[in-house]
Scaffold this active site. Structure first.
Site, PDB file in Angstrom:
ATOM      1  N   VAL A 145      40.781  34.663  29.866  1.00  9.21           N
ATOM      2  CA  VAL A 145      40.786  33.608  30.898  1.00  9.21           C
ATOM      3  C   VAL A 145      41.327  34.174  32.213  1.00  9.21           C
ATOM      4  O   VAL A 145      40.764  33.942  33.296  1.00  9.21           O
ATOM      5  CB  VAL A 145      41.612  32.386  30.428  1.00  9.21           C
ATOM      6  CG1 VAL A 145      41.687  31.335  31.527  1.00  9.21           C
ATOM      7  CG2 VAL A 145      41.027  31.790  29.158  1.00  9.21           C
ATOM      8  N   CYS A 146      42.407  34.942  32.124  1.00 10.97           N
ATOM      9  CA  CYS A 146      43.012  35.542  33.324  1.00 10.97           C
ATOM     10  C   CYS A 146      42.012  36.422  34.055  1.00 10.97           C
ATOM     11  O   CYS A 146      41.975  36.457  35.286  1.00 10.97           O
ATOM     12  CB  CYS A 146      44.207  36.401  32.952  1.00 10.97           C
ATOM     13  SG  CYS A 146      45.537  35.493  32.190  1.00 10.97           S
ATOM     14  N   THR A 147      41.213  37.147  33.297  1.00  8.45           N
ATOM     15  CA  THR A 147      40.238  38.056  33.912  1.00  8.45           C
ATOM     16  C   THR A 147      39.230  37.256  34.741  1.00  8.45           C
ATOM     17  O   THR A 147      38.893  37.633  35.866  1.00  8.45           O
ATOM     18  CB  THR A 147      39.537  38.885  32.802  1.00  8.45           C
ATOM     19  OG1 THR A 147      40.548  39.578  32.076  1.00  8.45           O
ATOM     20  CG2 THR A 147      38.547  39.876  33.378  1.00  8.45           C
ATOM     21  N   LEU A 182      41.212  35.828  37.990  1.00 15.90           N
ATOM     22  CA  LEU A 182      41.520  36.778  39.064  1.00 15.90           C
ATOM     23  C   LEU A 182      40.252  37.154  39.826  1.00 15.90           C
ATOM     24  O   LEU A 182      40.250  37.223  41.048  1.00 15.90           O
ATOM     25  CB  LEU A 182      42.229  38.001  38.495  1.00 15.90           C
ATOM     26  CG  LEU A 182      43.687  37.714  38.115  1.00 15.90           C
ATOM     27  CD1 LEU A 182      44.239  38.810  37.220  1.00 15.90           C
ATOM     28  CD2 LEU A 182      44.567  37.562  39.350  1.00 15.90           C
TER      29      LEU A 182
END
Ligand code: BEZ
Length: 211
Positions: free
Chosen positions: A44-46, A49
């Site tokens: 999810v973070c990828t 960002l």
């Protein structure tokens, strides 16, 4: 302790993917968005960002800097950066703080032990030019954020900082705004020359004064 609206955003000096950052100095005279990521190399973070990087120009237009934090070190962030560019199609164009000692995470109360002892939740802090916190949002690790909402809220914060107005439900830039109840009808007629529509004594709409 939890950070509340109106608090001065805690200052810190940290290593980032773009060198050492003293937070308040780095913010300068503008606005800032500080947002946390539970851990490097997580899916999810990828997406988040890369999504923020793709929309950075919209933050630039609003005199707003982006800075992310994740509880791994800068060397790990540098390796992750190339994945983000590859997966999302936009190179990372703002710093990620290396926070392996949880210094920033602790200052901003980003680790919620009942959710996880080691990973941060997904926090968002919008900080104004006076270095005070204007907005906080907290999402669980499993739910990615929405860039549209963060840009929308930034527009509302900047408008309501400049004029005595508030923004209603689902407001979008260009929509009518609500005249603050601190402004009486006589003053409203002067301050908002395009007029206003009174639905109730306490609910008066006027065209957005910055349009
Ligand atoms: C993610 O970024 O995909 C993620 C991170 C921590 C927990 C769950 C999801």
């Amino acid at each position: 302790m939890a950070i509340r609206l109106g608090d001065v955003a805690p200052d810190f000096t940290a290593e980032t993917t773009e060198g050492t950052v003293n937070f308040h100095e780095w913010l300068g005279e503008g606005w800032g968005v500080l947002f946390s990521h539970p851990k490097d190399f997580t899916p999810v973070c990828t997406t988040e960002l890369g999504g923020f990087a793709a929309r950075k120009a919209e933050f630039d237009q609003r005199n707003t800097k982006l800075i992310a934090v994740s509880v791994d070190d800068v060397a790990s962030h540098q390796r992750w950066k190339s994945d983000i560019g590859e997966v999302q199609g936009t190179e990372l164009n703002f710093p990620i703080i290396g926070d392996e000692k949880h210094t920033v995470a602790d200052l901003y109360d980003m680790i919620h032990p009942n959710a996880s002892d080691t990973m941060t939740v997904r926090s968002v802090f919008i900080i104004g030019p006076d270095k005070k916190v204007k907005l906080t949002l907290t999402y669980p690790a499993s739910t990615g954020r929405n860039v549209d909402e963060i840009v929308r809220v930034l527009d509302s914060l900047q408008l309501t900082a400049a004029f005595p107005v508030a923004t209603p439900l689902d407001w979008r830039p260009g929509d009518d705004v609500i005249i603050a109840n601190s402004v009486n009808d006589a003053d409203a007629a002067e301050k908002f020359p395009r007029g206003f529509r009174k639905v109730k004594d306490y609910l008066r709409f006027t065209p957005a004064p910055n349009k």
